[in-house]
Design a protein around this motif. Structure first.
Motif, PDB file in Angstrom:
ATOM      1  N   UNK A 220       3.068 -10.713   1.105  1.00 52.90           N
ATOM      2  CA  UNK A 220       2.457 -11.336   2.141  1.00 52.90           C
ATOM      3  C   UNK A 220       3.023 -11.338   3.532  1.00 52.90           C
ATOM      4  N   UNK A 221       4.107 -11.485   3.632  1.00 57.26           N
ATOM      5  CA  UNK A 221       4.875 -11.556   4.886  1.00 57.26           C
ATOM      6  C   UNK A 221       5.047 -10.082   5.474  1.00 57.26           C
ATOM      7  N   UNK A 222       5.180  -9.131   4.706  1.00 55.33           N
ATOM      8  CA  UNK A 222       5.423  -7.823   5.026  1.00 55.33           C
ATOM      9  C   UNK A 222       4.014  -7.379   5.517  1.00 55.33           C
ATOM     10  N   UNK A 223       2.945  -7.784   4.855  1.00 53.46           N
ATOM     11  CA  UNK A 223       1.570  -7.393   5.453  1.00 53.46           C
ATOM     12  C   UNK A 223       1.204  -7.957   6.759  1.00 53.46           C
ATOM     13  N   UNK A 224       1.414  -9.061   6.743  1.00 53.90           N
ATOM     14  CA  UNK A 224       1.452  -9.838   8.030  1.00 53.90           C
ATOM     15  C   UNK A 224       2.049  -9.370   9.085  1.00 53.90           C
ATOM     16  N   UNK A 225       3.304  -8.800   8.871  1.00 53.73           N
ATOM     17  CA  UNK A 225       4.053  -8.179  10.018  1.00 53.73           C
ATOM     18  C   UNK A 225       3.319  -6.847  10.381  1.00 53.73           C
ATOM     19  N   UNK A 226       2.925  -6.116   9.363  1.00 57.39           N
ATOM     20  CA  UNK A 226       2.212  -4.618   9.743  1.00 57.39           C
ATOM     21  C   UNK A 226       0.924  -4.928  10.460  1.00 57.39           C
TER      22      UNK A 226
END
Length: 313
Positions: free
Chosen positions: A271-277
């Motif tokens: 979830x954190x990586x997706x938000x960063x993307x």
């Protein structure tokens, strides 16, 4: 004032047991139809007033049956399917040395074991149990004639007594039944009733247990089938999504994911990586299906951050 007709008490099977259903065309009310369509008309044609089997309407059914067996002028006894209650009532009537007209359907006469030997030697009438309209027109007069002959030749006595020269007869004396004996009967009936209730409870619990087991098996089968369906669906969906994106695009997605991870601190999860993307590469998020991006995030985390794979969300 018209002369009162003599009475004829009909003793016969009341219900059709399951084991005989096929014999009588799967009709659970076969003997009720025999009573209404054959026996009652024949008894009335013979000049008697028909008294049907006693199954309800009396406070003490066995006592009412014994009383009727004692008081009626004639008994028509149907021995079809060799019903135990019918033979008990026949035994009571015989003990009283009172006339009986015996009958049975042809299927009982012809099917093993047939009519018991000590009774089959007596005069009894075999009737057709099909109850077809054209058959009953023939059967009613035949049975009526049999009833009349039994009444006329009996001379008020039972055929067994006449043939075998028995002289000691039974007699009904209700006043001889003491209160302790009546209480014993009530207690015995209470014990029998409680036993029947316990049996019903056991049968009900068995049915409920089987029903629950069947439901659990159905739920498990349904769940397993659903899980298998979802797995195949997801597999096919991933395949379609992968086919939708070119190999070059996949490489671009992985590069973007790796870049995002390199700029992040712990914890690292999907979830954190997706938000960063979403923040760093909004066009990528808009042009590539989200499910494929999340799948690639998981793959990259597994490869580059193996120690953190258990915190993927």
């Amino acid at each position: 004032m018209s002369e009162q007709k003599p009475t004829c008490f009909i003793i016969m099977p009341i219900t059709t047991p399951d084991i005989y259903q096929e014999r009588y065309k799967d009709d659970p009310d076969h003997f009720q139809h025999v009573l209404e369509c054959l026996f009652k008309p024949a008894v009335e044609e013979a000049g008697f007033r028909a008294i049907p089997p006693i199954a309800e309407g009396a406070e003490n059914i066995p006592a009412k049956i014994i009383e009727t067996l004692t008081d009626c002028d004639l008994v028509l006894c149907d021995m079809s399917i060799l019903n135990a209650n019918v033979f008990f009532e026949l035994g009571v009537r015989t003990a009283l040395d009172k006339p009986v007209a015996l009958t049975a359907d042809r299927k009982t006469k012809e099917a093993p074991p047939g009519i018991p030997f000590d009774i089959s030697s007596l005069n009894f009438h075999a009737y057709d149990s099909s109850l077809a309209a054209y058959d009953t027109k023939i059967e009613i007069p035949k049975l009526a004639e049999h009833i009349q002959k039994c009444a006329e030749t009996s001379d008020g006595r039972n055929t067994l007594w006449k043939y075998y020269g028995i002289s000691q007869t039974g007699r009904l004396n209700p006043e001889d039944a003491s209160i302790p004996n009546k209480l014993d009967l009530i207690l015995d009936e209470n014990i029998s009733l409680r036993s029947d209730i316990s049996g019903i409870k056991r049968d009900l619990n068995r049915v409920l247990s089987q029903s629950n087991a069947t439901k659990q098996a159905e739920d498990w089968t349904s769940s397993a089938a659903e899980s298998s369906y979802l797995m195949n669906y997801k597999k096919n969906l991933n395949k379609k999504i992968t086919n939708y994106v070119s190999k070059k695009d996949l490489e671009s997605i992985r590069n973007c994911i790796q870049f995002s991870i390199s700029k992040m601190g712990s914890p690292i999860n999907q979830n954190r990586v997706f938000s960063s993307l979403e923040n760093l590469f909004p066009e990528l998020i808009e042009s590539i299906p989200e499910q494929l991006i999340r799948r690639e995030i998981d793959d990259v985390i597994d490869v580059t951050q193996p120690d953190l794979s258990e915190v993927k969300e």
